[in-house]
Design a protein around this motif. Structure first.
Motif, PDB file in Angstrom:
ATOM      1  N   THR A 195      -5.193  -7.068  -8.316  1.00 56.26           N
ATOM      2  CA  THR A 195      -4.471  -7.462  -7.431  1.00 56.26           C
ATOM      3  C   THR A 195      -5.230  -8.288  -6.294  1.00 56.26           C
ATOM      4  O   THR A 195      -4.601  -8.939  -5.334  1.00 56.26           O
ATOM      5  N   GLY A 196      -6.397  -8.838  -6.366  1.00 57.40           N
ATOM      6  CA  GLY A 196      -7.091  -9.490  -5.258  1.00 57.40           C
ATOM      7  C   GLY A 196      -7.342  -8.708  -3.839  1.00 57.40           C
ATOM      8  O   GLY A 196      -7.275  -9.474  -2.913  1.00 57.40           O
ATOM      9  N   ARG A 197      -7.269  -7.432  -4.009  1.00 59.28           N
ATOM     10  CA  ARG A 197      -7.230  -6.924  -2.608  1.00 59.28           C
ATOM     11  C   ARG A 197      -8.642  -6.968  -2.023  1.00 59.28           C
ATOM     12  O   ARG A 197      -8.507  -7.378  -0.756  1.00 59.28           O
ATOM     13  N   LYS A 198      -9.795  -7.126  -2.584  1.00 58.23           N
ATOM     14  CA  LYS A 198     -10.907  -7.328  -1.963  1.00 58.23           C
ATOM     15  C   LYS A 198     -11.066  -8.672  -1.325  1.00 58.23           C
ATOM     16  O   LYS A 198     -11.607  -8.894  -0.084  1.00 58.23           O
ATOM     17  N   SER A 199     -10.417  -9.678  -1.983  1.00 59.18           N
ATOM     18  CA  SER A 199     -10.682 -10.928  -1.028  1.00 59.18           C
ATOM     19  C   SER A 199      -9.475 -10.964   0.013  1.00 59.18           C
ATOM     20  O   SER A 199     -10.058 -11.511   0.974  1.00 59.18           O
ATOM     21  N   LEU A 200      -8.556 -10.244  -0.109  1.00 61.69           N
ATOM     22  CA  LEU A 200      -7.674 -10.120   1.112  1.00 61.69           C
ATOM     23  C   LEU A 200      -8.395  -9.276   2.033  1.00 61.69           C
ATOM     24  O   LEU A 200      -8.142  -9.689   3.471  1.00 61.69           O
TER      25      LEU A 200
END
Length: 506
Positions: free
Chosen positions: A349-354
């Protein structure tokens, strides 16, 4: 009735080893020097325990039994086999002689009485190893000898004793080697159970045995009674008087002893009372200690019960802890699984970049808040400039008033348009008034310099008149000039800040 049944001789005069069985009435017949007296003297020695007080050996051959001093033969001579002064069968000997008795009715156990002796030609007296009584068997010569090849030798006494004890038991074997009277009393107890076997009776028996074996048939009844029944005891007057005095002394001693006995009885009563008191005291102390011990024992039992209970609880807690450890391990595994799932989900989900973007935005917001606070602080620092109402600055003060009023109570979360407009208006007017402010500052500095020079001349006594065309500068003027310089510096600082970010909300 106990009856003589067996005679045993080992190294006794001319007999090296001999066993003679007898029964009922027995007669000993033989030529001279054939050993008739040897057999009779052996029985005499055994029955008297070898006591020199009663022995009269070989009496018939010595003096026809008329006196006990007539015989010159001794026990040592019989052990060594002495025939004359220089004729001996043995130079040294270990001798065993014994008599065996059996009950004619078979009601009592057989009894053997005997002696163990040692003799040497260098000693005038024999050594008595044993005066023994063995109940339960009739001993023979084989119990006293040991076989070495074809020869027979008298065994050691310790070995013989062990054989007898093994045959009859320790409780049925008695050895009175030191006292012949005790030995005689011991065998009387078994051979004459219905007679008194006191020490006096034992002595009478020993005397009777010797007299019977050495009886002279050519005596009258009076001689017989005097020689064999009565002791030689002629009466002496001196001895009689001494006996009477002794009797009186004994009577006085008895009287004194009775007085002492009464005193001792009284003392015994006192001691008995004291003993009873001490017994009572000790009993009470014992009861007290017993009670203390019982209390301590009850306390100990209570402690043991509590200990068992606590140990049971501890074991239950340990088991529960094992279950909890298992649950914790399962939870740790579940956490690891969820962590891996979250990491996998974050990757998808790309949570780390968010999250990184949110962190950067948070940092930017923090910096913007710090900048806003710094700008509001700079605006509040312009507060002293409200006093600049002279020297042509009247048009500048309204813009300042507008800015201070708009920023009063302003917050970074809700900056109004009035604040932005007031700030822009103040920044524009500030740029226009900067040259004029700088000119005023230079003039004030010049006046301050002149004032300082005049103050120096006054202190040195010179002319204190101010330059032509200028009025004297007072302390109030100096203070105002300093304040003006301060306001100019604040105005420049605010202009520099405003030029960086004209929009506080940005």
């Amino acid at each position: 009735m106990m009856e003589l049944r067996h005679l045993t001789m080992v190294n006794w005069h001319l007999f090296d080893v001999a066993d003679i069985d007898v029964r009922g009435h027995v007669g000993v017949l033989g030529e001279n020097r054939s050993g008739k007296s040897t057999i009779l003297d052996m029985a005499q020695v055994v029955l008297t325990g070898g006591s020199r007080r009663f022995l009269r050996l070989n009496a018939v051959a010595g003096d026809s039994g008329k006196s006990r001093s007539g015989s010159k033969r001794s026990v040592v001579d019989y052990c060594l086999g002495t025939l004359g002064e220089d004729q001996r069968r043995r130079d040294e000997a270990r001798t065993y002689i014994a008599l065996g008795f059996e009950d004619t009715e078979g009601a009592r156990s057989p009894v053997t009485i005997g002696m163990a002796l040692e003799a040497r030609k260098s000693d005038s007296r024999e050594t008595v190893l044993a005066l023994f009584v063995a109940v339960g068997t009739v001993l023979s010569s084989k119990d006293f000898i040991e076989q070495r090849g074809k020869s027979q030798f008298p065994a050691q006494w310790e070995d013989v004793r062990a054989r007898i004890v093994a045959a009859v038991g320790e409780g049925n074997f008695v050895n009175h080697r030191d006292r012949a009277s005790d030995y005689v009393r011991e065998y009387m107890r078994h051979l004459l159970p219905h007679s008194s076997f006191g020490e006096q009776n034992a002595s009478a028996l020993q005397k009777s045995i010797v007299n019977a074996m050495t009886l002279d048939h050519n005596q009258t009844a009076t001689q017989f009674v005097r020689n064999y029944i009565l002791e030689d005891s002629p009466i002496g007057i001196k001895e009689l008087r001494e006996s009477i005095q002794t009797y009186r002394n004994i009577s006085e001693t008895i009287r004194k002893m009775r007085l002492r006995l009464e005193a001792l009885r009284a003392l015994r009563g006192v001691l008995a009372a004291l003993e009873e008191a001490l017994e009572t005291k000790f009993r009470e102390e014992w009861v007290a200690k017993r009670a203390t011990w019982l209390a301590a024992r009850a306390t100990n039992l209570d402690f043991k019960t509590k200990r068992r209970t606590e140990m049971a609880r501890r074991d239950a807690a340990a088991k529960e802890l094992e279950f909890i450890d298992d649950d914790v391990k399962a939870i740790d595994k579940e956490i690891e699984r969820l962590t891996a799932a979250i990491a996998e989900h974050d990757a998808k989900t790309g949570r780390k970049s968010l999250q990184q973007t949110a962190d950067v935005a948070g940092q930017a917001a923090h910096r913007a808040s710090a900048d806003f606070k710094a700008r509001m602080e700079n605006i509040r620092r312009l507060e002293p400039l409200r006093a600049m109402c002279a020297d042509g600055f009247e048009d500048f003060v309204p813009a300042l008033e507008r800015l201070l009023t708009a920023t009063a109570g302003a917050d970074i979360g809700g900056v109004s348009d009035e604040v932005t407009a007031a700030e822009k208006s103040f920044a524009a007017s500030g740029a226009k008034w900067l040259p004029k402010i700088d000119e005023a500052r230079q003039r004030i500095i010049a006046e301050l310099s002149a004032s300082a020079a005049g103050a120096t001349r006054c202190s040195n006594g010179s002319d204190s008149t101010p330059p032509e065309g200028r009025a004297p500068i007072s302390a109030t003027t100096l203070n105002s000039s300093a304040a003006g310089c301060g306001r100019v510096e604040w105005s420049r600082a605010y202009s520099a800040t405003s030029s960086k970010s004209p929009n506080p909300s940005g």
